[in-house]
Design a protein around this motif. Sequence first.
Motif, short mmCIF file in Angstrom:
data_model
loop_
_atom_site.label_atom_id
_atom_site.label_comp_id
_atom_site.label_asym_id
_atom_site.label_seq_id
_atom_site.Cartn_x
_atom_site.Cartn_y
_atom_site.Cartn_z
N GLY B 19 0.80 -1.23 0.00
CA GLY B 19 0.00 0.00 0.00
C GLY B 19 0.82 1.27 0.00
N ASN B 20 2.12 1.16 0.24
CA ASN B 20 2.90 2.40 0.24
C ASN B 20 3.87 2.51 -0.93
OD1 ASN B 20 4.54 0.43 1.15
ND2 ASN B 20 5.15 1.41 3.08
N GLU B 21 3.74 1.61 -1.91
CA GLU B 21 4.61 1.72 -3.09
C GLU B 21 4.03 2.73 -4.08
OE1 GLU B 21 6.80 -1.93 -4.97
OE2 GLU B 21 5.16 -2.67 -3.73
N SER B 22 4.94 3.42 -4.75
CA SER B 22 4.46 4.39 -5.76
C SER B 22 4.49 3.74 -7.14
CB SER B 22 5.33 5.64 -5.75
OG SER B 22 6.61 5.33 -6.28
N LEU B 62 0.05 6.29 -5.89
CA LEU B 62 0.21 4.96 -5.32
C LEU B 62 0.16 3.95 -6.46
CD1 LEU B 62 -2.29 5.35 -2.35
CD2 LEU B 62 0.18 5.01 -2.12
N VAL B 64 -1.13 1.04 -6.44
CA VAL B 64 -2.47 0.43 -6.55
C VAL B 64 -3.43 1.31 -7.34
CG1 VAL B 64 -2.61 -1.13 -4.57
CG2 VAL B 64 -3.11 1.29 -4.24
#
Lengths: 276, 158
Positions: B19-22, B62, B64
């Motif tokens: 959830g914190n990957e760009s 993000l 996602v």
Amino acid sequence: MKNVEKFIRPTNISELLEARAKEENNILLAGGTSLIFSKDASVRTIIDMSEVNELKNIEFSDGKLKLGAMVTMTQLRHRSDLPVAIRNAALSVASTPIRNVVTVGGEVMRGVYWNDLPVALMALDAVAVFASTTGERAMPLEEVFSLHPTKTIRPDEVLTRVELTDYMRPAAFHKFSKTATDYAIASIAFSARSFEGSTVREPKVVVGAVTPLPRRLNDVERLLSEKGESALEELETLFSGFKTRPDFRVSAEYQRNLMIVGIRRLFRAARDGGEE
Amino acid sequence: MMDISFKVNGKELHVSVTGNESLLDVLRKNGFTSVKRGCSEGECGACGVIVDGVYLKSCLMLAVQAHGREVMTVEALGDVQEPHPIQVAVVEEGAVQCGFCTPSRILASYSLLQNSPNPSDDEVKEALDGNLCRCTGYVKQLSAVKKAAELIGKEGEA
Ligand SMILES: Cc1cc2nc3c(=O)[nH]c(=O)nc-3n(C[C@H](O)[C@H](O)[C@H](O)COP(=O)(O)OP(=O)(O)OC[C@H]3O[C@@H](n4cnc5c(N)ncnc54)[C@H](O)[C@@H]3O)c2cc1C
Ligand code: FES
Ligand code: FES
């Protein structure tokens, strides 16, 4: 947000409100330009609002201007039928690729000192509309910002739109910053019911960045209502004790001076059509 | 972890992300290195991509969020053998030195010219206001966009 397990994308408002009410530790995703920096490890579900089309409308209805929460700064910037103060505030936000994704809802709910749009909206008496599965609740932006906006909204609510009634009244906005894309040193907005000669009716003055959240300057408004344009030369006394948000870029004296100069300029800009 | 899929330059990509990957992280990990990492915080503009027609900074998105979307990087526009008119104009006007800011700036220019084929000087300046360059200065970059508009116009007539 490293512990997020679920990503959902509702396609209409009722799905959105239901997800907001029932998903465990959820967070609302608008443009995502500030959430990308979130270190909140408690978030389990991201609710992405990008496909809720009802939130993307700019509408003139019931005598009101309604700005959907997912309307972007680029949309506002390019709509020539919107108040100049709003368009200029939208243009003040960062740079083109950021304006392309930053939303009205994100600007209002983020609650950082450099948010420009809420300063202009508040000077135009905007009202925030929060919705939940139990119905809608309207709250003037001034009240939304009486606390941090994340405290005025309830956990099951979504900001769905911002509404303005007397939106074509004379108004102007300016972001004072070192470069066009830097965070504001001061954001200032001015509006009035009308100008007659050197007098002004129902002036509204709102500042941002010099304070942690947008703030109305009631004593400045009072002085302007009583004395009209000549009050612009008496502002110094009102600001001598004004407590500003500390800013490593400038001194408190500079911030106070900027407000005085800015209010003078914006009073005249509003009277003369909104552009400086 | 979440499983997502999206298209990059027309090809489907399936990845697992936190959830914190760009989007920037994911693109670079998967070989799309024309997307540059300068600052990771939205200031430099080296990481620009086009997502569903919108030019944005991939370090601010993000990963996602890209699920189900179509991402375009500069590779989709053209290459040395068959450059896009914007790429031709950038070379001809000398609007490139080290090249770090160039892929993203070309996409910014592309995005502008899609919406406004004959932009005014002010429009060009506004469209490139998110793209910092430490080498060339900005005058040649502005003239490259004007030139590209001309080249594309001529192509259209031919
Ligand atoms: C480099 C950089 C420079 C910037 N410069 C400026 C500037 O000069 N001026 C300026 O004004 N802004 C500026 N910004 C933008 C600002 O900092 C925020 O990133 C932006 O306001 C967030 O908008 P968003 O739509 O991306 O919201 P998100 O990041 O998606 O969300 C922000 C917060 O609001 C909540 N939220 C969003 N929408 C809603 C809703 N409808 N209902 C309830 N809660 C909601 C989210 O849950 C989150 O907590 C800058 C950003 C960057 C990265
Ligand atoms: S890496 Fe600098 S703006 Fe994205
Ligand atoms: S050409 Fe080197 S940073 Fe722009």
